[in-house]
Design an enzyme around this catalytic site. Structure first.
Site, PDB file in Angstrom:
ATOM      1  N   CYS A 130      44.061 -53.216 -13.808  1.00  0.00           N
ATOM      2  CA  CYS A 130      44.608 -53.147 -12.451  1.00  0.00           C
ATOM      3  C   CYS A 130      43.890 -54.116 -11.511  1.00  0.00           C
ATOM      4  O   CYS A 130      42.784 -53.837 -11.048  1.00  0.00           O
ATOM      5  CB  CYS A 130      44.491 -51.714 -11.930  1.00  0.00           C
ATOM      6  N   CYS A 133      43.208 -52.802  -8.016  1.00  0.00           N
ATOM      7  CA  CYS A 133      42.081 -51.865  -7.942  1.00  0.00           C
ATOM      8  C   CYS A 133      40.742 -52.599  -8.066  1.00  0.00           C
ATOM      9  O   CYS A 133      39.798 -52.299  -7.350  1.00  0.00           O
ATOM     10  CB  CYS A 133      42.133 -50.840  -9.079  1.00  0.00           C
ATOM     11  N   ASP A 134      40.649 -53.516  -8.992  1.00  0.00           N
ATOM     12  CA  ASP A 134      39.338 -54.033  -9.387  1.00  0.00           C
ATOM     13  C   ASP A 134      39.075 -55.505  -9.057  1.00  0.00           C
ATOM     14  O   ASP A 134      37.962 -55.984  -9.257  1.00  0.00           O
ATOM     15  CB  ASP A 134      39.150 -53.824 -10.902  1.00  0.00           C
TER      16      ASP A 134
END
Ligand code: NAP
Length: 329
Positions: A130, A133-134
């Site tokens: 992701c 997200c990261d």
């Protein structure tokens, strides 16, 4: 109401339904309660947590909030669903069958994995599924994205905001992605394509340090040094329990009517990644769970008469024979 799933969509549906006095039963998987966020480290984009929060901690809070209002959580696998008619039956692995008037189905989707032994160990340690997200953790770093579809192009392009260099590793020499997404990636000076290559190993003991690639044309192996690896080779909605029971879209997600959570079967509602091929965020899943609970509540209040046995709560029986005996009104 029985809610199947235990990610942000399922628990948000539970919070809304229990606050509405519906006393829902949430059946979480016996393997992992909490869904995909249990595999994430820091979550920095969920509103309300300005300092960020660990994925598992966030899911613990979701569960606590749902239980506070009376949601019952059962840690078991659903193995079969009977969704026809006004009384739905949810069969669990241990043989228990729950009867209910409405089902919210929120089983999420599973990111496709490369199928390598080290994937589990390095997940959250430089290996991610992701970018939203990261990506933030890879400022100034060298990373690679595996895949040749829209997801891979989108992730690679997004990651150039942070990373110094982004390799796109694809197993063929042409992309599956739409023309516009391809062109955007080709035009980006930070993106380098590595064609005809498949990842045969992710290197690193405690964090990703690189990958071993196999040239799919020549069979030769080579190593590529990296700080991080993003896998974007597609994802599959978890719909196996409802195949042939509710309508699916051409993308394989559960079909819902308009912006609602109503499926093709009366009294069955779906929410989260299992209905969403595009956004797949914790916050969008949570919003969709709220929609499902509200739709289910409307459905229940419109029912002319109670469909369950005398008890106010969903009845529980322990064998198929008992199900046949359970009377409905
Ligand atoms: P996808 O279109 O199925 O593409 C998956 C890619 O991963 C393909 O290039 C495939 O290679 C590769 N792949 C699959 N398994 C692999 C493996 N084991 N090892 C290495 N490579 C592997 O999936 P997606 O990109 O996630 O897209 C899914 C859907 O969402 C599509 O309809 C897409 O258009 C849509 N989507 C749209 C947007 C957008 O419009 N903004 C963004 C993301 C996704 P091959 O090409 O060789 O099969």
């Amino acid at each position: 109401m029985v809610i199947v799933g235990s990610g942000p969509a399922a628990f948000t549906a539970a919070i809304y339904a229990s606050r509405a006095g519906l006393q829902p039963l949430l059946v979480a998987s016996s393997v992992e309660v909490g869904g995909e966020l249990m595999n994430t480290t820091e979550v920095e984009n969920f509103p309300g947590f300005p300092e960020g929060i660990l994925g598992p901690e966030l899911m613990t809070k979701f569960q606590a909030q749902a239980e506070r209002f009376g949601t019952e959580v059962e840690v078991e696998d659903v193995v079969d669903l009977d969704l026809e008619g006004p009384v739905k039956r949810v069969r669990l692995g241990a043989g228990t069958v729950h009867e209910c008037a409405t089902v919210v189905f929120a089983t999420g989707s599973a990111y496709r994995k490369l199928g390598l032994e080290e994937e589990e160990r390095l997940s959250g340690h430089g290996l991610s599924w992701c970018a939203t997200c990261d990506g933030f953790f890879f400022r100034g770093k060298t990373i690679a994205v595996v895949g040749g579809g829209d997801s891979a192009m989108e992730e690679a392009t997004f990651l150039t905001r942070f990373a110094e260099r982004v390799y796109v590793v694809h197993r063929r020499d042409t992309l599956r992605a739409s023309h516009i997404m391809q062109q955007r990636a080709f035009d980006d000076p930070k993106i380098t394509f590595v064609w005809n290559s498949e990842v045969t190993a992710v290197l690193g003991e405690t964090a990703v340090t690189g990958v071993t690639l196999r040239d799919t044309a020549t069979g030769e192996h080579s190593d590529l040094t990296l700080d991080g690896l993003f896998v974007a080779i597609g994802h599959d909605p978890r719909t196996h329990l409802v195949h042939g029971k509710v309508d699916l879209t051409s993308e394989g997600t559960i079909a819902v009517q308009g912006r609602s959570s109503r499926t093709s079967v009366d009294g069955v509602f779906a929410a989260g990644d299992v209905v969403d091929p595009h956004y797949r965020q914790a916050i969008t899943a949570a919003g969709s769970g709220a929609v499902a609970a509200l739709d289910a509540e409307t459905y229940l209040s419109a029912l002319a008469s109670p469909v369950l046995t005398d008890e106010a709560e969903p009845s529980t029986v322990t064998s198929e024979d008992d199900v046949a005996l359970a009377s409905t009104t």
